[in-house]
Design an enzyme around this catalytic site. Structure first.
Site, PDB file in Angstrom:
ATOM      1  N   PHE A  29      28.170  50.723  27.659  1.00  0.00           N
ATOM      2  CA  PHE A  29      29.419  50.842  28.281  1.00  0.00           C
ATOM      3  C   PHE A  29      29.360  50.666  29.952  1.00  0.00           C
ATOM      4  CE2 PHE A  29      29.676  53.739  24.225  1.00  0.00           C
ATOM      5  CZ  PHE A  29      30.770  53.247  23.910  1.00  0.00           C
ATOM      6  N   SER A  34      36.035  43.007  26.342  1.00  0.00           N
ATOM      7  CA  SER A  34      37.460  43.066  26.904  1.00  0.00           C
ATOM      8  C   SER A  34      38.536  41.823  26.416  1.00  0.00           C
ATOM      9  CB  SER A  34      37.673  43.303  28.274  1.00  0.00           C
ATOM     10  OG  SER A  34      39.052  43.457  28.630  1.00  0.00           O
ATOM     11  N   TYR A  87      35.668  41.241  37.728  1.00  0.00           N
ATOM     12  CA  TYR A  87      35.559  42.117  36.641  1.00  0.00           C
ATOM     13  C   TYR A  87      35.629  41.380  35.269  1.00  0.00           C
ATOM     14  CZ  TYR A  87      36.274  45.325  32.796  1.00  0.00           C
ATOM     15  OH  TYR A  87      36.230  45.864  31.498  1.00  0.00           O
ATOM     16  N   LYS A 131      32.460  40.547  32.234  1.00  0.00           N
ATOM     17  CA  LYS A 131      32.673  40.582  30.712  1.00  0.00           C
ATOM     18  C   LYS A 131      32.463  39.095  30.002  1.00  0.00           C
ATOM     19  CE  LYS A 131      32.902  44.567  30.900  1.00  0.00           C
ATOM     20  NZ  LYS A 131      32.086  45.784  30.515  1.00  0.00           N
ATOM     21  N   ASN A 164      43.731  47.794  25.015  1.00  0.00           N
ATOM     22  CA  ASN A 164      44.081  48.751  25.912  1.00  0.00           C
ATOM     23  C   ASN A 164      43.714  50.238  25.584  1.00  0.00           C
ATOM     24  OD1 ASN A 164      45.594  46.274  26.951  1.00  0.00           O
ATOM     25  ND2 ASN A 164      46.148  47.392  28.751  1.00  0.00           N
ATOM     26  N   ARG A 188      51.432  45.359  25.453  1.00  0.00           N
ATOM     27  CA  ARG A 188      49.985  45.425  25.347  1.00  0.00           C
ATOM     28  C   ARG A 188      49.556  46.040  24.084  1.00  0.00           C
ATOM     29  NH1 ARG A 188      50.613  42.605  29.253  1.00  0.00           N
ATOM     30  NH2 ARG A 188      49.598  42.870  31.267  1.00  0.00           N
TER      31      ARG A 188
HETATM   32  P1  NAD Z   1      34.286  54.606  32.786  1.00  0.00           P
HETATM   33  O1  NAD Z   1      34.254  54.249  34.141  1.00  0.00           O
HETATM   34  O2  NAD Z   1      34.926  55.708  32.477  1.00  0.00           O
HETATM   35  O3  NAD Z   1      32.685  54.788  32.293  1.00  0.00           O
HETATM   36  C1  NAD Z   1      31.691  53.903  32.451  1.00  0.00           C
HETATM   37  C2  NAD Z   1      30.417  54.737  32.888  1.00  0.00           C
HETATM   38  O4  NAD Z   1      29.325  54.181  33.108  1.00  0.00           O
HETATM   39  C3  NAD Z   1      30.840  55.841  34.141  1.00  0.00           C
HETATM   40  O5  NAD Z   1      30.524  56.975  33.589  1.00  0.00           O
HETATM   41  C4  NAD Z   1      29.985  55.414  35.131  1.00  0.00           C
HETATM   42  O6  NAD Z   1      29.460  56.724  35.977  1.00  0.00           O
HETATM   43  C5  NAD Z   1      28.696  54.690  34.484  1.00  0.00           C
HETATM   44  N1  NAD Z   1      28.142  53.450  35.344  1.00  0.00           N
HETATM   45  C6  NAD Z   1      28.839  52.553  35.868  1.00  0.00           C
HETATM   46  N2  NAD Z   1      27.594  51.801  36.489  1.00  0.00           N
HETATM   47  C7  NAD Z   1      26.495  52.254  36.269  1.00  0.00           C
HETATM   48  C8  NAD Z   1      25.235  52.073  36.449  1.00  0.00           C
HETATM   49  N3  NAD Z   1      24.818  51.123  37.222  1.00  0.00           N
HETATM   50  N4  NAD Z   1      24.258  52.906  35.915  1.00  0.00           N
HETATM   51  C9  NAD Z   1      24.318  53.854  35.320  1.00  0.00           C
HETATM   52  N5  NAD Z   1      25.856  54.268  34.967  1.00  0.00           N
HETATM   53  C10 NAD Z   1      26.787  53.588  35.424  1.00  0.00           C
HETATM   54  O7  NAD Z   1      34.671  53.402  32.094  1.00  0.00           O
HETATM   55  P2  NAD Z   1      35.235  53.100  30.524  1.00  0.00           P
HETATM   56  O8  NAD Z   1      36.714  53.156  30.390  1.00  0.00           O
HETATM   57  O9  NAD Z   1      34.577  54.294  29.561  1.00  0.00           O
HETATM   58  O10 NAD Z   1      34.807  51.572  30.047  1.00  0.00           O
HETATM   59  C11 NAD Z   1      33.368  51.547  29.408  1.00  0.00           C
HETATM   60  C12 NAD Z   1      33.158  50.177  29.120  1.00  0.00           C
HETATM   61  O11 NAD Z   1      34.272  49.581  28.570  1.00  0.00           O
HETATM   62  C13 NAD Z   1      33.009  49.204  30.447  1.00  0.00           C
HETATM   63  O12 NAD Z   1      32.226  48.324  30.361  1.00  0.00           O
HETATM   64  C14 NAD Z   1      34.530  48.931  30.580  1.00  0.00           C
HETATM   65  O13 NAD Z   1      34.282  47.610  31.446  1.00  0.00           O
HETATM   66  C15 NAD Z   1      34.569  48.377  29.164  1.00  0.00           C
HETATM   67  N6  NAD Z   1      36.205  48.419  28.911  1.00  0.00           N
HETATM   68  C16 NAD Z   1      36.922  49.429  29.364  1.00  0.00           C
HETATM   69  C17 NAD Z   1      38.269  49.172  29.075  1.00  0.00           C
HETATM   70  C18 NAD Z   1      39.393  50.155  29.620  1.00  0.00           C
HETATM   71  O14 NAD Z   1      40.245  49.667  29.654  1.00  0.00           O
HETATM   72  N7  NAD Z   1      38.960  51.390  29.809  1.00  0.00           N
HETATM   73  C19 NAD Z   1      38.824  48.038  28.537  1.00  0.00           C
HETATM   74  C20 NAD Z   1      38.003  46.965  28.044  1.00  0.00           C
HETATM   75  C21 NAD Z   1      36.512  47.235  28.173  1.00  0.00           C
HETATM   76  C1  WQD Z   2      49.224  47.769  31.306  1.00  0.00           C
HETATM   77  C2  WQD Z   2      50.839  47.106  31.634  1.00  0.00           C
HETATM   78  C3  WQD Z   2      51.401  46.326  33.748  1.00  0.00           C
HETATM   79  C4  WQD Z   2      50.608  50.469  36.068  1.00  0.00           C
HETATM   80  C5  WQD Z   2      43.637  46.153  32.395  1.00  0.00           C
HETATM   81  C6  WQD Z   2      42.634  45.267  32.641  1.00  0.00           C
HETATM   82  C7  WQD Z   2      41.945  44.768  31.420  1.00  0.00           C
HETATM   83  C8  WQD Z   2      41.739  45.691  30.505  1.00  0.00           C
HETATM   84  C9  WQD Z   2      42.542  46.837  30.340  1.00  0.00           C
HETATM   85  C10 WQD Z   2      39.189  46.302  31.009  1.00  0.00           C
HETATM   86  C11 WQD Z   2      50.975  45.767  32.501  1.00  0.00           C
HETATM   87  C12 WQD Z   2      52.048  47.600  33.408  1.00  0.00           C
HETATM   88  C13 WQD Z   2      50.748  49.322  34.865  1.00  0.00           C
HETATM   89  C14 WQD Z   2      51.924  50.846  36.505  1.00  0.00           C
HETATM   90  C15 WQD Z   2      53.315  49.240  35.346  1.00  0.00           C
HETATM   91  N1  WQD Z   2      40.615  46.674  31.023  1.00  0.00           N
HETATM   92  N2  WQD Z   2      52.116  48.560  34.579  1.00  0.00           N
HETATM   93  N3  WQD Z   2      52.944  50.270  36.082  1.00  0.00           N
HETATM   94  O1  WQD Z   2      46.800  45.139  32.875  1.00  0.00           O
HETATM   95  O2  WQD Z   2      46.689  45.318  30.342  1.00  0.00           O
HETATM   96  O3  WQD Z   2      44.533  45.419  31.842  1.00  0.00           O
HETATM   97  O4  WQD Z   2      43.262  47.244  31.705  1.00  0.00           O
HETATM   98  O5  WQD Z   2      38.636  45.632  30.449  1.00  0.00           O
HETATM   99  O6  WQD Z   2      40.866  43.983  31.819  1.00  0.00           O
HETATM  100  O7  WQD Z   2      43.226  44.088  33.369  1.00  0.00           O
HETATM  101  O8  WQD Z   2      46.440  47.228  31.907  1.00  0.00           O
HETATM  102  O9  WQD Z   2      47.288  49.591  32.110  1.00  0.00           O
HETATM  103  O10 WQD Z   2      46.726  48.098  34.121  1.00  0.00           O
HETATM  104  O11 WQD Z   2      48.856  47.751  32.566  1.00  0.00           O
HETATM  105  O12 WQD Z   2      54.164  48.715  34.869  1.00  0.00           O
HETATM  106  O13 WQD Z   2      51.869  51.554  37.372  1.00  0.00           O
HETATM  107  O14 WQD Z   2      51.505  48.296  32.230  1.00  0.00           O
HETATM  108  O15 WQD Z   2      52.079  45.544  34.643  1.00  0.00           O
HETATM  109  O16 WQD Z   2      52.003  44.975  31.854  1.00  0.00           O
HETATM  110  P1  WQD Z   2      46.154  45.895  31.734  1.00  0.00           P
HETATM  111  P2  WQD Z   2      47.192  48.128  32.671  1.00  0.00           P
END
Ligand code: NAD
Ligand code: WQD
Length: 339
Positions: free
Chosen positions: A80, A124, A149, A153, A178, A230
């Site tokens: 993660f 993602s 970012y 991925k 999401n 979304r």
């Molecule tokens: P998060 O930031 O809450 O968790 C990531 C954790 O990794 C954090 O606790 C951070 O301290 C740790 N970390 C970051 N870089 C590090 C490093 N170099 N060494 C050790 N620890 C490190 O994020 P999340 O929302 O739990 O996301 C987890 C994964 O899922 C990420 O790879 C993110 O890109 C991916 N992802 C998240 C979302 C989302 O919307 N939350 C969507 C799609 C993919």
């Molecule tokens: C959702 C919707 C905004 C904030 C991001 C990353 C994507 C993935 C998921 C990691 C959109 C709208 C948002 C606000 C709003 N992450 N919005 N007012 O853009 O789908 O995706 O998170 O991999 O890579 O790009 O998520 O939660 O930012 O937005 O109207 O203050 O809500 O425009 O339509 P998004 P989000």
């Protein structure tokens, strides 16, 4: 079996650690606390009744990773750890490539040398960009993501496919839509840093009075109510999918496996639908104003998650309202903690 969970104190990682512990896996967490806090470890123990092993270091430190792997017999990894803020990645692209890719490559080098397989990668839906057709299944063509970012991925996926093919490893690429919500105990959830960019944390903080008004980014999209759509998936459902994906990899007798799964609900919700669902679920008001579109946003993305259901026996079944109720409980917990 012992699983290395990197970023295991983060939002999705902490929920997944609980599910792994509930399924009798031993867990070793590495997290440098760059986006989490130590109390999450105590709360994992409160929820799961077991304490995972925890190492607070940066995965760019291969020497420390080596020491960990010398000390523990590791059977697989869920990776993660990454920086995840889309906007920030545009300002600091090199920091994003360094953190997200060096960490990944360090682990893969060690797994290659030590003959460890079973690797799960947090990908993602951003790898699809604005897809031409909905819903998005795993065969939908990928588009180079706009943000650095997103590119980490896409590159991560390619690195892992090469890793699997060249070194005969079992790999699972999980493309999250999401993720939202918090643990039903209200002891685990997303830790907001600064002003949230994502919709749900912003909605939550607006309802809590921390922010004055939600800006709805655009109501002129070609969708029924004009706001963007979304696929919001409950974080505990998402965490459970990781356990299923891991169990499948472990059970697979092939040497080389590259699994790819979309993890979403299969249902799209508009920004205004989310706002109203939050208000209904929690009996609170979310003041909002309609603003211009946000640069880089797509119109619509929701998953076809049938493959995960078919092959993993997994389905996201928590409703949007229920997920949003847990978010509010978590907000109240954070406020209580801050007092
Ligand atoms: P998060 O930031 O809450 O968790 C990531 C954790 O990794 C954090 O606790 C951070 O301290 C740790 N970390 C970051 N870089 C590090 C490093 N170099 N060494 C050790 N620890 C490190 O994020 P999340 O929302 O739990 O996301 C987890 C994964 O899922 C990420 O790879 C993110 O890109 C991916 N992802 C998240 C979302 C989302 O919307 N939350 C969507 C799609 C993919
Ligand atoms: C959702 C919707 C905004 C904030 C991001 C990353 C994507 C993935 C998921 C990691 C959109 C709208 C948002 C606000 C709003 N992450 N919005 N007012 O853009 O789908 O995706 O998170 O991999 O890579 O790009 O998520 O939660 O930012 O937005 O109207 O203050 O809500 O425009 O339509 P998004 P989000």
């Amino acid at each position: 079996m012992t699983i290395l969970v990197t970023g295991g104190l983060g939002y999705i990682g902490s929920h997944t650690v609980v599910e792994l512990l509930n399924n009798n896996f031993d867990v070793v967490i590495v997290d440098d606390l760059s986006n989490s806090e130590k109390f999450i470890l105590d709360n994992i123990e409160k929820v799961a009744g077991k304490k995972p092993v925890f190492y607070p270091f940066d995965l760019k430190r291969r020497d420390l990773l080596k020491q960990l792997l010398d000390a523990h017999q590791i059977d697989g990894c869920i990776n993660f750890a990454a920086f995840k803020a889309v906007g920030e990645s545009q300002e600091k692209p090199i920091d994003y490539y360094e953190n997200n890719l060096f960490s990944l490559i360090n682990i893969l080098q060690e797994f290659k040398e030590r003959n460890i397989s079973n690797f799960i990668f947090s990908s993602s839906c951003t790898v699809y960009g604005q897809a031409d057709q909905m819903p998005i299944d795993e065969n939908t063509p990928l588009k180079t993501p706009e943000s650095s970012y997103g590119k980490t991925k896409q590159m991560g996926e390619e690195i892992l496919m090469d890793f699997s093919n060249a070194h005969h490893k079992k790999v699972s690429l999980l493309r999250y839509f999401n993720p939202i919500g918090a643990h039903p105990s209200a002891l685990l959830g997303e830790l907001p840093i600064g002003i949230p960019n994502n919709l749900i944390p912003y909605v939550t903080q607006t309802a809590a009075g921390i922010r004055e008004k939600l800006s709805v980014w655009g109501d002129d999209y070609p969708t029924p109510d004009g706001t963007a759509i979304r696929d919001y998936i409950y974080v505990v459902d998402l965490a459970k999918a990781h356990v299923k994906a891991l169990q499948k990899l472990i059970a697979d007798s092939s040497e080389t496996v590259i699994d790819v799964y979309n993890l979403g609900t299969g249902k799209g919700s508009s920004v205004l639908e989310v706002v109203h669902a939050f208000e209904k679920a929690n009996n609170v008001e979310v003041p909002y104003q309609i603003c211009d579109r946000r640069a880089g946003d797509i119109t619509i993305a929701y998953a076809n998650a049938d493959k995960a259901e078919r092959e993993l026996g997994w389905k996201a079944d928590t409703s949007l309202e229920e997920a949003l109720r847990t978010t509010w409980e978590w907000q109240k917990y954070l406020e209580e903690r801050a007092r």
